[in-house]
Design an enzyme around this catalytic site. Sequence first.
Site, PDB file in Angstrom:
ATOM      1  CD  GLU A 230      -2.998  -0.965   0.021  1.00  9.46           C
ATOM      2  OE1 GLU A 230      -2.931  -0.148  -0.746  1.00  9.46           O
ATOM      3  OE2 GLU A 230      -3.458  -2.154  -0.421  1.00  9.46           O
TER       4      GLU A 230
ATOM      5  CG  HIS B 239      -5.979  -6.291  -8.749  1.00  5.35           C
ATOM      6  ND1 HIS B 239      -7.111  -5.361  -9.110  1.00  5.35           N
ATOM      7  CD2 HIS B 239      -5.513  -5.589  -7.545  1.00  5.35           C
ATOM      8  CE1 HIS B 239      -7.422  -4.537  -8.205  1.00  5.35           C
ATOM      9  NE2 HIS B 239      -6.336  -4.596  -7.255  1.00  5.35           N
TER      10      HIS B 239
END
Length: 556
Positions: A371, A458
């Site tokens: 992140e 992804h």
Amino acid sequence: MTPLYARHKRSTLAIATAVAAGALLTTGLTTGTAAAAPTKADAATAARPAAAPTALSAATRVSLIKKAQADVAETAQKIGLGAKEKLVVKDVVKDADGTTHTRYERTYAGLPVLGGDLVVHTSKAGKTEGVTRAVKAAIKVASLKAQVSPVKAEKQAVSAAKTLGSTKSAADGARKVIWAGSGKPVLAYETIVGGLQDDGTPNQLHVITDAATGKKLFEYQGIENATGTGKTLYSGTVSLTTTLSGSTYQLYDTTRGGHKTYNLKHSSSSGTGTLFTDADNVWGTGAASSSTTDQTAAADAAYGAQETWDFYKATFGRSGIKNNGVGAYSRVHYGSSYVNAFWDDSCFCMTYGDGSGNTHPLTSLDVAGHEMSHGVTSNTAGLNYSGESGGLNEATSDIFGTGVEFYANNASDVGDYLIGEKIDINGDGSPLRYMDKPSKDGGSADYWSSSVGNLDVHYSSGVANHFFYLLSEGSGSKTINGVSYNSPTSNGSTVTGIGRAKALQIWYKALTTYFTSTTNYKSARTGTLSAAAALYGSGSTEYNAVAAAWSAVNVS
């Protein structure tokens, strides 16, 4: 928005995004010829090549940016920009040998040019050595008068946001821009719609609408996450830097840019929540709990943030996400049974859900590294979160998340190339992704093809993840830290790895000095080759390994 995982409603496959895995490097458990990435013990002392970025003090960085901004008119003329174009300095990277790489945003007749970013490379002597551009086309539009009303653009954007679950009936903001991200530059509107997505993730949808025809040109999400003792769920018992305020300890790390960890208490609030405090400076129990007062998830998040900060500082000389010495903040216990985590650049923060039953928090070390790395990407290349550039964005977080874990050298989470195995979202102990052979997750691409850009980001990230594994460890069968790998190649070639340490340096330099917002896989090959040439020399073993690894994933 850059959420950690692909959302359930878009795929029948298990949630999958950028998470990496591992930390302890035990020589006796490792086979294969590639060298290991640096750990805490040696990262600070490892010599970096002359073309590697050097650490800049806050004052030096500000001075370089101010000087570059003062010279923008001269720079624009040197690189051949038109009379209506102006440059705005975004960042400056300086190499150990004195070379500087200045990243600019661009305006045209006062309007922001989306996809017009560029990087100017300047020698120590002040000579311009090259320019890396997001778009090669000249920035020019026939008219600055819109033929479509902003109301129509807003309606289109709100409609697009509703397909993602937003209940907003109006946009949060809109502006006129020049869109140069996909071919010929055109006058356009950029409209932003907030609210929440269908899984509870905050929505920050950017929709680009042609101001002449009303056609939607592009869309993307803007959300892309004293010494105490932390008893974490995933990383064992760790040391945490905290602050004593009166007789109460705060989960507030003043040594790493002022990072704080907050409790959202299962709300989906856009605020910070409540700062974690404690009387004895021992945080968590080492076990999961559905309680909103649980400190274990907070201990994991705080530990991940401090290890990520230290990894970037020791490995690349980078001081925080923006390289300005300022820390982000973390929020845990977001939503109820929220199976995701995300980075939000607008709040400069990381947010973690508690997973299924509120007892499987997504706060493992690899998630934190992933992140925070989205923030680094946002503040460097700014890779668009769509198409091939979106896959590269996600892979960058996987790559650096892996680097964070090897750096942390944590015995409870040993280093590997499995993505997200600790958080067990699949429920069967399997990881979310495999860097050695991405297709083992059931959705990711092992190799590039013309359809890769159509995949969820992804899954299109698999090509770059596979490249990084091959560049680091090479092809074929081997065992590393007790995990077996068998990495294939698209062309049947045998690739010899150069080690994670060098592979990380090459990717970081490419991201910070050669990638732009529109970089695709072909351009990533060019950028990493340029990085390898700058760091180790054109024609070097490292340079040739980069070329071989890209060819092995069908990128030429």
